[in-house]
Design a protein around this motif. Structure first.
Motif, mmCIF file in Angstrom:
data_model
loop_
_atom_site.group_PDB
_atom_site.id
_atom_site.type_symbol
_atom_site.label_atom_id
_atom_site.label_comp_id
_atom_site.label_asym_id
_atom_site.label_seq_id
_atom_site.Cartn_x
_atom_site.Cartn_y
_atom_site.Cartn_z
ATOM 1 N N ALA A 251 -20.111 14.039 -12.708
ATOM 2 C CA ALA A 251 -19.753 13.389 -14.186
ATOM 3 C C ALA A 251 -20.850 12.308 -14.366
ATOM 4 N N ILE A 252 -20.935 11.416 -13.656
ATOM 5 C CA ILE A 252 -22.002 10.427 -13.549
ATOM 6 C C ILE A 252 -23.553 10.940 -13.982
ATOM 7 N N ARG A 253 -23.839 11.723 -12.908
ATOM 8 C CA ARG A 253 -24.946 12.300 -12.869
ATOM 9 C C ARG A 253 -25.172 13.260 -14.461
ATOM 10 N N ALA A 254 -24.191 13.908 -14.807
ATOM 11 C CA ALA A 254 -24.497 14.569 -16.169
ATOM 12 C C ALA A 254 -24.584 13.802 -17.283
ATOM 13 N N ARG A 255 -24.067 12.466 -17.337
ATOM 14 C CA ARG A 255 -24.247 11.615 -18.387
ATOM 15 C C ARG A 255 -25.685 10.706 -18.322
ATOM 16 N N LEU A 256 -26.066 10.414 -17.045
ATOM 17 C CA LEU A 256 -27.280 9.531 -16.921
ATOM 18 C C LEU A 256 -28.527 10.473 -17.008
ATOM 19 N N GLU A 257 -28.458 11.501 -16.319
ATOM 20 C CA GLU A 257 -29.733 12.208 -16.287
ATOM 21 C C GLU A 257 -30.004 13.199 -17.472
ATOM 22 N N ARG A 258 -30.619 12.410 -18.542
ATOM 23 C CA ARG A 258 -31.102 13.139 -19.773
ATOM 24 C C ARG A 258 -32.516 12.797 -19.977
ATOM 25 N N GLY A 259 -33.013 13.585 -20.676
ATOM 26 C CA GLY A 259 -34.577 13.487 -21.013
ATOM 27 C C GLY A 259 -35.294 13.105 -19.602
ATOM 28 N N VAL A 283 -34.464 5.834 -12.537
ATOM 29 C CA VAL A 283 -36.118 5.729 -12.768
ATOM 30 C C VAL A 283 -36.231 6.608 -14.026
ATOM 31 N N SER A 284 -37.128 6.022 -14.768
ATOM 32 C CA SER A 284 -37.482 6.776 -16.032
ATOM 33 C C SER A 284 -38.925 6.460 -16.494
ATOM 34 N N ASP A 285 -39.425 7.442 -17.206
ATOM 35 C CA ASP A 285 -40.831 7.236 -17.868
ATOM 36 C C ASP A 285 -40.655 6.216 -19.159
ATOM 37 N N SER A 286 -39.575 6.201 -19.661
ATOM 38 C CA SER A 286 -39.355 5.263 -20.834
ATOM 39 C C SER A 286 -37.795 4.567 -20.870
ATOM 40 N N PRO A 287 -37.549 3.773 -19.819
ATOM 41 C CA PRO A 287 -36.242 3.466 -19.496
ATOM 42 C C PRO A 287 -35.604 2.739 -20.931
ATOM 43 N N ASP A 292 -27.214 0.401 -22.427
ATOM 44 C CA ASP A 292 -27.306 1.902 -23.058
ATOM 45 C C ASP A 292 -26.824 2.763 -22.030
ATOM 46 N N TYR A 293 -27.337 2.697 -20.760
ATOM 47 C CA TYR A 293 -26.722 3.478 -19.709
ATOM 48 C C TYR A 293 -25.258 3.175 -19.473
ATOM 49 N N LYS A 294 -24.900 2.081 -19.503
ATOM 50 C CA LYS A 294 -23.556 1.866 -19.261
ATOM 51 C C LYS A 294 -22.559 2.414 -20.251
ATOM 52 N N MET A 295 -22.866 2.398 -21.489
ATOM 53 C CA MET A 295 -22.368 2.967 -22.519
ATOM 54 C C MET A 295 -22.109 4.528 -22.419
ATOM 55 N N ARG A 296 -22.938 5.436 -21.702
ATOM 56 C CA ARG A 296 -22.985 6.836 -21.510
ATOM 57 C C ARG A 296 -21.793 6.746 -20.515
ATOM 58 N N LEU A 297 -21.478 5.947 -19.733
ATOM 59 C CA LEU A 297 -20.066 6.050 -18.710
ATOM 60 C C LEU A 297 -18.829 5.440 -19.303
ATOM 61 N N ALA A 298 -18.833 4.847 -20.373
ATOM 62 C CA ALA A 298 -17.936 4.167 -20.834
ATOM 63 C C ALA A 298 -16.608 4.914 -21.030
ATOM 64 N N ASP A 299 -16.628 6.226 -21.252
ATOM 65 C CA ASP A 299 -15.421 7.069 -21.458
ATOM 66 C C ASP A 299 -14.852 7.767 -19.950
ATOM 67 N N HIS A 305 -15.910 -0.277 -12.239
ATOM 68 C CA HIS A 305 -16.863 -1.244 -12.174
ATOM 69 C C HIS A 305 -18.188 -0.483 -12.021
ATOM 70 N N VAL A 306 -19.153 -0.775 -12.815
ATOM 71 C CA VAL A 306 -20.408 -0.092 -12.816
ATOM 72 C C VAL A 306 -21.591 -1.131 -12.703
ATOM 73 N N THR A 307 -22.544 -0.829 -11.829
ATOM 74 C CA THR A 307 -23.515 -1.665 -11.793
ATOM 75 C C THR A 307 -24.965 -0.634 -11.801
ATOM 76 N N VAL A 308 -26.043 -1.155 -12.817
ATOM 77 C CA VAL A 308 -26.858 -0.295 -13.028
ATOM 78 C C VAL A 308 -28.426 -0.902 -12.980
ATOM 79 N N GLU A 309 -29.183 -0.548 -12.252
ATOM 80 C CA GLU A 309 -30.552 -0.989 -12.032
ATOM 81 C C GLU A 309 -31.595 0.125 -12.597
ATOM 82 N N VAL A 310 -32.575 -0.270 -13.396
ATOM 83 C CA VAL A 310 -33.463 0.437 -14.252
ATOM 84 C C VAL A 310 -34.843 0.457 -13.625
#
Length: 317
Positions: A251-259, A283-287, A292-299, A305-310
């Protein structure tokens, strides 16, 4: 514009189960019942000269000890939930207590099996009437204890996740309160041995099948060992931070791996009943921003507890 202070970015690490306080009260109540029955069996065995009752009383003392471990684990976890010495809170203390209780349960199964084998080759005199009455009373106490614990059994998980209702069983499996499960299995093991003891005593008393009592004891030991092994595996996996829920990771991958966004590294582990933590490296071309990424996981309700590095990385896909 509101200016943020350091305190605005800080947060608690309280990952206790949803029914933590209720389960603690129930466990203490069962400790009292078990200890009372233990004293009654030891006193009855001494009074009636019954080694069977005396042995069962001391056997029940090991369960009382295991239940006390569970109760103290609830209390310690609650009192130290905000202690900064615990990096991710005390939510996993129940898993540690459950693992210890499961090991104790395995030792109890081993002792029951050993004693039963000894009695196959060296039968002992049994005071059938007294032993049957005390075993019946013990069974009643164990069933009451199982009902008290079972009323909260596996309800210490979080709800409101995003998956379909058909997946509820799997999520509940991952959200077990292993401390409560250990306590529940201890009283169920006692209930099982009481049932088997009653059957064996009545058969031996009525038909002279003295061999049945130790034979049934061996069967009971095998069943208890099976329960113990399952709990050791489940609690041990949490203690070793084994990935507890493949569906949550998906579920985490489905929400974060877009574009152009891709996950380079993902760690998901359980920090308490119904609570999981995740560390994600993107990692992203246009991070986008971390928020923004945390909001995708909010539901994802069970993700506490979420830690995100970009990282910007051209051609990340």
């Amino acid at each position: 514009m509101h200016s943020h202070t350091l305190d605005d970015w800080r947060h608690d690490h309280v990952f206790l189960g949803a029914a933590h306080d209720r389960n603690e009260r129930r466990t203490w109540l069962v400790v009292g019942l078990t200890a009372t029955m233990m004293v009654a069996e030891i006193a009855g065995g001494t009074l009636f000269g019954s080694m069977a009752l005396l042995a069962d009383g001391w056997h029940m003392s090991t369960h009382a000890g295991a239940l006390a471990i569970a109760a103290f684990a609830y209390r310690f976890a609650r009192r130290h939930a905000r202690d900064p010495r615990f990096a991710f809170g005390t939510g996993k203390l129940g898993d540690l207590a459950g693992f210890a209780s499961a090991v104790l349960l395995a030792l109890i199964a081993l002792l029951i099996g050993y004693e039963s084998l000894v009695r196959v080759f060296q039968p002992v005199a049994i005071h059938y009437a007294e032993a049957t009455v005390i075993a019946a009373v013990g069974l009643a106490v164990n069933l009451l204890s199982a009902w008290i614990l079972g009323a909260g059994h596996d309800h210490g998980h979080a709800h409101g996740h995003d998956h379909d209702h058909d997946d509820d069983h799997d999520h509940h499996h991952h959200d077990h309160d292993h401390n409560l499960r250990a306590a529940f299995f201890h009283v169920m093991a006692d209930a099982l041995t009481s049932v088997l003891a009653i059957v064996g005593l009545l058969m031996a008393w009525g038909y002279g099948w003295t061999w049945l009592d130790p034979a049934i004891g061996i069967v009971g030991a095998l069943v208890i060992a099976h329960w113990s092994w399952g709990l050791i595996r489940a609690a041990g996996a949490v203690l070793l931070d084994a990935a507890p829920d493949a569906e949550l990771g998906a579920a985490i991958r489905a929400r974060l791996e877009r574009g152009d966004d891709r996950i380079a590294d993902l760690h998901v582990w359980r920090v308490g009943p119904g609570h999981h933590a995740a560390i994600v490296s993107l990692v992203s071309d246009s991070p986008l921003s971390v928020d923004d990424y945390k909001m995708r996981l909010a539901d994802l309700a069970r993700l506490s507890h979420v830690t995100v590095e970009v990282h910007r990385c051209n051609h990340s896909h």
